[in-house]
Design a protein around this motif. Structure first.
Motif, PDB file in Angstrom:
ATOM      1  N   ALA A  30       0.825  -1.209   0.000  1.00 12.08           N
ATOM      2  CA  ALA A  30       0.000   0.000   0.000  1.00 12.08           C
ATOM      3  C   ALA A  30       0.857   1.256   0.000  1.00 12.08           C
ATOM      4  O   ALA A  30       1.968   1.276   0.536  1.00 12.08           O
ATOM      5  N   ASP A  31       0.323   2.360  -0.644  1.00  4.94           N
ATOM      6  CA  ASP A  31       0.997   3.653  -0.544  1.00  4.94           C
ATOM      7  C   ASP A  31       0.664   4.273   0.809  1.00  4.94           C
ATOM      8  O   ASP A  31      -0.066   3.679   1.606  1.00  4.94           O
ATOM      9  N   GLU A  32       1.173   5.455   1.043  1.00  6.27           N
ATOM     10  CA  GLU A  32       1.042   6.073   2.360  1.00  6.27           C
ATOM     11  C   GLU A  32      -0.416   6.319   2.752  1.00  6.27           C
ATOM     12  O   GLU A  32      -0.819   6.069   3.888  1.00  6.27           O
TER      13      GLU A  32
ATOM     14  N   GLU B  19      -3.208   4.796   1.465  1.00 12.13           N
ATOM     15  CA  GLU B  19      -3.894   3.528   1.659  1.00 12.13           C
ATOM     16  C   GLU B  19      -3.445   2.847   2.937  1.00 12.13           C
ATOM     17  O   GLU B  19      -4.232   2.187   3.615  1.00 12.13           O
TER      18      GLU B  19
END
Length: 514
Positions: free
Chosen positions: A111-113, A115
């Motif tokens: 996940a990105d930051e 998410e």
């Protein structure tokens, strides 16, 4: 607001009315004992309030905020690999939450930051739900309940390997683990030994929520309930207090009813006599008419006939020899040995109780002694030449045979009238006698099976849990009959209060475990 409210409920099957305009309420904290004779409709009441069947008339309303636990004997548990896995299914919702939690942990890695933060919040919520529900102590909860109920020794057994008694225990354990708001318990002590009954007694005495209990074990019931609903003649009557208090109040109620009935009958006879003598006389016709109207408006008291009480008398055939049976190095079991090698001996006129936990081999031993099944090792020496055996099996069986035909087939030399008398002596009415066996209650079926045994002359009885499903009157009468029986008895029973005054010896299977 009541937890459960039943209003003006009527229910029948064909021409038979089970409930007539019945009302019932379950309040918070009530521990209700539902009592009544065999066949009055106690189990049917459970089926109605759980929507298994619908009433012909009236309403049944549950508070929508409560969960109900009902130990249904017909639940299929064979889809589960082991007993432990079946018990874990009581926490199915929590395991689904754990599964979702593990998926979220996997998603975190990619996940990105933004998410990642959303997933973290979800993880936190789900983790909180698991902790609040004591998810991480499920195993210890299962262990505690399984020990108390007496199933801890076969937790890793496959579900389809269980005996009938073991299966009932497992179903009870699962229901208790689910911790519903309301417990519906139908004869929960039928397959429990004394230690497990004591555990369940303690559990229910301290139970903070409500339950409804059907039981013919009056000692057990008396210690755990605080309200009695008595089912009799299609009506439910409420009595506050324990079972002993109910018995006293019920007797007082019947005495008062008889007094009121007698008084009213005198008044009715007096009115009818006056009407008969004065109706045609012009001078007194008006007074006679007034009394006639009074009679018509009178709320007449009805005295319902008492249910017929059974009379069990086992027919004795002939004296047996001094030694009835012996075993030499007897090892019982099916696929595996259940006992050490046994050297047993039974003498003439002995009455022996076989006791022990479910699944330990009580029924297997009984059938081995009768040579119904073969032992794993050793042999049974049974004096078959001089023995007339009476055998009572505990299993319920379901057949479309009409009761009178079932017994007539067993005793073909007896006339239909004689067969009716035989069944009537067992406490069965004409309605029961003309019904299909599968339509009778468990207690009524038991009386039919007993009818076969008591009317066949014998000098030894092999009885497997004969008190299961019997009401109080039938159980007391069976006890009296066995005490007076001239022959020998081998009795499998978990009910110490029943067998203690009957037997001369006890064989405890716990002492013979492998």
């Amino acid at each position: 607001m009541s937890i459960l409210s039943v209003e003006n409920m009527t229910q029948g099957f064909g021409d038979k009315i089970i409930f007539n305009n019945v009302s019932f309420k379950l309040e918070k904290g009530e521990h209700i004992g539902l009592v009544g004779a065999n066949g009055e409709g106690k189990t049917t009441f459970f089926k109605l309030i759980t929507n298994e069947i619908l009433p012909d008339d009236g309403t049944i309303e549950w508070n929508n905020k409560v969960t109900v636990g009902y130990m249904d004997q017909n639940v299929d548990i064979n889809n589960y690999v082991t007993v432990r896995e079946f018990l874990k299914s009581a926490f199915e919702d929590l395991y689904k939450i754990e599964e979702n939690l593990n998926k979220l942990y996997c998603e975190m890695g990619i996940a990105d930051e933004v998410e990642f933060q959303k997933i973290t919040d979800k993880v936190s919520n789900l983790q909180g739900l698991l902790e609040d529900s004591d998810f991480y102590s499920i195993d210890s909860k299962i262990d505690a309940i399984s020990y108390g109920i007496g199933i801890d020794e076969f937790m890793d057994n496959k579900s389809d390997e269980l005996s009938g008694g073991q299966r009932s225990k497992v179903l009870l354990a699962k229901m208790l683990l689910e911790k519903p708001d309301i417990l519906l318990l139908d004869e929960p002590t039928n397959h429990l030994d004394e230690e497990n009954i004591d555990w369940l007694k303690s559990y229910l005495k301290s139970y903070q929520k409500s339950f409804i209990l059907i039981s013919h074990d009056t000692e057990f019931m008396n210690e755990v309930i605080n309200v009695v609903y008595h089912l009799e003649h299609k009506k439910l009557t409420k009595y506050n207090g324990d079972y002993n208090k109910f018995l006293k109040l019920y007797e007082l109620h019947r005495e008062q009813l008889m007094r009121d009935y007698t008084k009213q009958q005198k008044e009715i006879n007096k009115l009818e006599d006056y009407i008969r003598k004065n109706k045609v006389r012009a001078a007194t016709a008006a007074q006679a008419k007034a009394r006639e109207k009074k009679l018509m408006k009178m709320d007449k008291i009805e005295i319902n006939k008492q249910k017929p009480k059974p009379h069990f008398n086992f027919k004795f055939s002939k004296p047996s020899w001094s030694v009835i049976l012996k075993t030499k190095n007897l090892v019982i079991g099916y696929d595996k040995a259940l006992t050490k090698p046994l050297d047993l001996k039974m003498s003439k006129n002995e009455k022996i109780a076989i006791i022990g936990a479910n699944g330990i081999g009580k029924t297997t031993l009984l059938k081995s002694l009768m040579k119904i099944i073969n032992p794993i090792e050793g042999k049974v020496m049974l004096d078959e030449q001089h023995l007339d055996i009476g055998y009572y099996e505990q299993e319920n069986y379901y057949t479309d045979n009409v009761v009178i035909n079932e017994i007539s087939n067993e005793f073909p030399k007896n006339t239909k009238t004689e067969v009716r008398r035989m069944l009537a002596r067992c406490g069965l009415t004409n309605e029961h006698i003309n019904s299909k066996l599968c339509e009778l209650s468990g207690g009524e079926q038991a009386k039919v099976r007993l009818c076969k045994v008591i009317n066949k002359p014998s000098n030894i009885l092999f009885l497997d849990e004969p008190t299961n499903h019997l009401d109080v009157d039938a159980k007391d009468e069976l006890k009296r009959a066995l005490i007076n029986y001239e022959g020998s008895v081998v009795l499998v029973s978990h009910d110490r209060d029943f067998y203690k005054d009957i037997v001369t010896k006890v064989w405890n299977c716990e002492n013979w475990k492998v």
